[in-house]
Design a protein around this motif. Structure first.
Motif, PDB file in Angstrom:
ATOM      1  N   ASP A  15      11.033  -9.193  -5.515  1.00 60.19           N
ATOM      2  CA  ASP A  15      11.975  -8.572  -4.707  1.00 60.19           C
ATOM      3  C   ASP A  15      11.724  -8.363  -3.394  1.00 60.19           C
ATOM      4  N   LEU A  16      10.237  -8.290  -3.037  1.00 55.93           N
ATOM      5  CA  LEU A  16      10.045  -7.891  -1.538  1.00 55.93           C
ATOM      6  C   LEU A  16      10.008  -9.091  -0.718  1.00 55.93           C
ATOM      7  N   PRO A  17      10.191  -9.130   0.537  1.00 60.56           N
ATOM      8  CA  PRO A  17      10.329  -9.956   1.553  1.00 60.56           C
ATOM      9  C   PRO A  17       8.615 -10.725   1.325  1.00 60.56           C
ATOM     10  N   ASP A  18       8.666 -12.003   1.599  1.00 62.63           N
ATOM     11  CA  ASP A  18       7.418 -12.673   1.630  1.00 62.63           C
ATOM     12  C   ASP A  18       6.165 -12.074   2.627  1.00 62.63           C
ATOM     13  N   ALA A  19       6.492 -11.395   3.660  1.00 61.97           N
ATOM     14  CA  ALA A  19       5.656 -10.841   4.471  1.00 61.97           C
ATOM     15  C   ALA A  19       5.137  -9.570   3.857  1.00 61.97           C
ATOM     16  N   VAL A  20       6.024  -8.752   3.401  1.00 67.32           N
ATOM     17  CA  VAL A  20       5.629  -7.533   2.838  1.00 67.32           C
ATOM     18  C   VAL A  20       4.759  -7.697   1.706  1.00 67.32           C
ATOM     19  N   ARG A  21       5.391  -8.684   0.766  1.00 66.70           N
ATOM     20  CA  ARG A  21       4.619  -8.775  -0.501  1.00 66.70           C
ATOM     21  C   ARG A  21       2.970  -9.179  -0.107  1.00 66.70           C
ATOM     22  N   ARG A  22       2.669 -10.098   0.893  1.00 63.84           N
ATOM     23  CA  ARG A  22       1.521 -10.249   0.889  1.00 63.84           C
ATOM     24  C   ARG A  22       0.442  -9.286   1.487  1.00 63.84           C
ATOM     25  N   GLU A  23       1.121  -8.274   2.057  1.00 64.29           N
ATOM     26  CA  GLU A  23       0.481  -7.160   2.479  1.00 64.29           C
ATOM     27  C   GLU A  23       0.427  -6.037   1.414  1.00 64.29           C
ATOM     28  N   LEU A  24       1.157  -6.078   0.453  1.00 65.80           N
ATOM     29  CA  LEU A  24       1.348  -5.091  -0.480  1.00 65.80           C
ATOM     30  C   LEU A  24      -0.048  -4.385  -0.606  1.00 65.80           C
ATOM     31  N   PRO A  25      -1.090  -5.162  -1.482  1.00 67.99           N
ATOM     32  CA  PRO A  25      -2.130  -4.257  -1.690  1.00 67.99           C
ATOM     33  C   PRO A  25      -3.085  -3.606  -0.599  1.00 67.99           C
ATOM     34  N   ARG A  26      -3.170  -4.367   0.668  1.00 65.13           N
ATOM     35  CA  ARG A  26      -3.581  -3.641   1.685  1.00 65.13           C
ATOM     36  C   ARG A  26      -2.805  -2.231   2.216  1.00 65.13           C
ATOM     37  N   ASN A  27      -1.403  -2.548   2.128  1.00 62.03           N
ATOM     38  CA  ASN A  27      -0.660  -1.457   2.508  1.00 62.03           C
ATOM     39  C   ASN A  27      -0.576  -0.167   1.371  1.00 62.03           C
ATOM     40  N   GLY A  28      -0.671  -0.535   0.168  1.00 59.84           N
ATOM     41  CA  GLY A  28      -0.838   0.427  -0.652  1.00 59.84           C
ATOM     42  C   GLY A  28      -2.104   1.404  -0.668  1.00 59.84           C
ATOM     43  N   LEU A  29      -3.172   0.616  -0.227  1.00 62.63           N
ATOM     44  CA  LEU A  29      -4.479   1.285  -0.196  1.00 62.63           C
ATOM     45  C   LEU A  29      -4.315   2.105   0.969  1.00 62.63           C
ATOM     46  N   ARG A  30      -3.815   1.695   1.993  1.00 63.70           N
ATOM     47  CA  ARG A  30      -3.804   2.333   3.472  1.00 63.70           C
ATOM     48  C   ARG A  30      -3.049   3.586   3.261  1.00 63.70           C
ATOM     49  N   LEU A  31      -1.792   3.507   2.491  1.00 67.75           N
ATOM     50  CA  LEU A  31      -0.913   4.543   2.278  1.00 67.75           C
ATOM     51  C   LEU A  31      -1.499   5.629   1.399  1.00 67.75           C
ATOM     52  N   VAL A  32      -2.454   5.303   0.278  1.00 68.62           N
ATOM     53  CA  VAL A  32      -3.277   6.309  -0.516  1.00 68.62           C
ATOM     54  C   VAL A  32      -4.324   6.903   0.419  1.00 68.62           C
ATOM     55  N   ALA A  33      -5.030   6.118   1.361  1.00 71.00           N
ATOM     56  CA  ALA A  33      -5.838   6.711   2.185  1.00 71.00           C
ATOM     57  C   ALA A  33      -5.246   7.674   3.274  1.00 71.00           C
ATOM     58  N   ALA A  34      -4.174   7.201   3.753  1.00 69.10           N
ATOM     59  CA  ALA A  34      -3.625   8.109   4.785  1.00 69.10           C
ATOM     60  C   ALA A  34      -3.135   9.401   4.071  1.00 69.10           C
ATOM     61  N   ASN A  35      -2.319   9.302   2.931  1.00 66.34           N
ATOM     62  CA  ASN A  35      -1.743  10.573   2.255  1.00 66.34           C
ATOM     63  C   ASN A  35      -3.105  11.335   1.881  1.00 66.34           C
TER      64      ASN A  35
END
Length: 467
Positions: free
Chosen positions: A32-52
């Motif tokens: 359901d995510l836009p293609d650009a967001v889906r491609r970055e999902l793993p790295r975005n998820g790990l960055r959010l975990v690290a930042a939080n």
């Protein structure tokens, strides 16, 4: 160029594997995510975990229930100032949110709002560190409280932006796990801090060491800002004076289409037109048993004769272990049903509070004994653990229940309202504590049970509930 491409491809594969190991993924939700967001999902998820995680770890160094009161004692700050720490930290970060939301919805990439908030917090904690190193007495207390006011503003910005960024970059069904992972990692930091305090001398820890601790916290917020800035966020629904595509009064958006937005009018409209929001706020306002009870347990423990060194070290370690365990467990449960998680955790917290009151009332109970100290620390651990459940469930629910600027409005108006509710409930429970701490705990437990019953009737928004 070919080597760079292979390196980037390898990093993407590594991030994807790591993310898949720590998060249970849902292919349907990701599609359901836009293609650009889906491609970055793993790295975005790990960055959010690290930042939080970095942000939560920084919070441990400026804990208004442990570290700052301890610092005030070391610096000779008047005892009356200690009672201002928690209200300033918590309400100060909530009350401005509805006012700030019309400004924040103009920002197309909300991650920069979070980055700005993290930088403000870093600067504020750096000022506290300097005061800890060179200040003393009333002047030091006033300076630290002033820095805490600014700190709370930065915390406010991060609170508004973080839910929106997560909603744009992480699919439903994985958001609770992201929050839970960061909570668990921050628990490890709390455990380390508790052990360090014990090893460095407990109550004899002086202002130089505390100044270094605060300086480390400032560094953690800088690292959090740097990490969050790397999140790849799609351009959102930012608004300017000429836009006419943002506000929907019926959905409760906090943005106006043109001219200067009226945050108060939008807040009233949201309460009037959005039944789901009203229900969420009423439930959230009742589920304060797990957040407001722990300080009363500490107070009851001291009054019962629990040793300061054993108590302080034990409470900090209990908090860390609770976050470590609870974050992972409750993150998964929140993605299954965040409303049921809130209800169950609040009910259990109410039971713990009442059970402690009953145990302490037993003739011959001795809080100064090893058994007595164990009872208090165990109750503190359970309440902190259950508070992780309430908190993760509440955060996951608000991200899942709304989209776009409506989500931003839910977070901002909700937190502003909660700032007021927190002051009211806190004042009532504090007044009851004058009569007896047990009465305050019973009052909060009753509210928790009522809130849990109300949470069960909330609309189900979790993807996992339908599986």
């Amino acid at each position: 160029m070919a080597a760079e491409g292979r390196l980037r491809s390898g990093m993407v594969i590594t991030a994807d594997r790591l993310y898949s190991r720590v998060v249970t993924r849902d292919d349907d939700a990701e599609r359901d995510l836009p293609d650009a967001v889906r491609r970055e999902l793993p790295r975005n998820g790990l960055r959010l975990v690290a930042a939080n995680t970095l942000q939560s770890s920084g919070d441990q160094t400026v804990n208004a229930s442990t570290v700052l009161p301890w610092l005030f004692q070391v610096l000779g700050v008047p005892a009356a100032f200690v009672g201002l720490l928690v209200p300033i930290r918590e309400s100060g970060s909530m009350l401005p949110q509805a006012f700030l939301t019309p400004l924040i919805v103009r920002v197309r990439r909300r991650k920069w709002v979070f980055v700005a908030g993290a930088v403000v917090q870093a600067a504020s904690v750096a000022v506290m560190s300097a005061i800890a190193a060179f200040g003393h007495g009333t002047a030091a207390g006033v300076g630290i409280l002033a820095a805490l006011v600014v700190f709370s503003l930065g915390r406010c910005l991060c609170s508004i932006a973080s839910k929106d960024v997560q909603g744009r970059t992480i699919p439903s069904g994985q958001r609770g796990q992201i929050i839970g992972l960061a909570t668990s990692a921050a628990g490890l930091v709390a455990i380390t801090l508790g052990l360090a305090i014990r090893l460095l001398g407990g109550g004899d820890l002086g202002s130089p060491a505390l100044a270094l601790l605060l300086a480390a916290g400032a560094v953690l917020w800088v690292l959090s800002a740097t990490t969050y800035a790397r999140v790849v966020e799609p351009v959102g629904e930012g608004h300017d004076d000429s836009s006419d595509d943002g506000s929907d009064a019926s959905s409760g958006s906090a943005s106006s289409g043109g001219g200067a937005p009226s945050w108060f009018a939008d807040m009233v409209r949201l309460f009037r037109n959005d039944a789901t929001f009203r229900k969420f706020i009423s439930v959230r306002g009742l589920l304060l048993v797990s957040s407001l009870s722990p300080p009363f347990i500490v107070s009851m423990s001291v009054a019962s004769g629990t040793g300061a060194l054993a108590g302080l070290g034990g409470f900090i370690l209990a908090s860390g272990v609770a976050s470590l365990i609870g974050g992972r467990i409750f993150g998964r449960l929140a993605d299954k049903s965040s409303r049921l998680l809130m209800a169950g955790a609040a009910t259990a917290a109410s039971v713990v509070a009442v059970a402690l009151v009953i145990i302490v009332a037993i003739p011959g109970f001795d809080g100064g004994s090893a058994l007595g100290a164990t009872v208090f620390i165990s109750a503190y651990f359970l309440l902190t653990l259950l508070h992780s459940g309430v908190r993760v469930g509440r955060k996951t629910y608000v991200v899942d229940v709304a989209e776009g600027d409506t989500r931003t409005a839910y977070v901002a108006v909700g937190n502003t309202t909660m700032g007021v509710i927190l002051l009211v409930v806190g004042a009532i429970s504090s007044a009851l504590a004058v009569v007896g701490v047990s009465w305050a705990l019973v009052f909060l437990a009753v509210l928790g049970v009522i809130g849990a019953a109300s949470a069960v009737s909330m609309p189900e928004v979790s993807r996992g509930a339908a599986d």
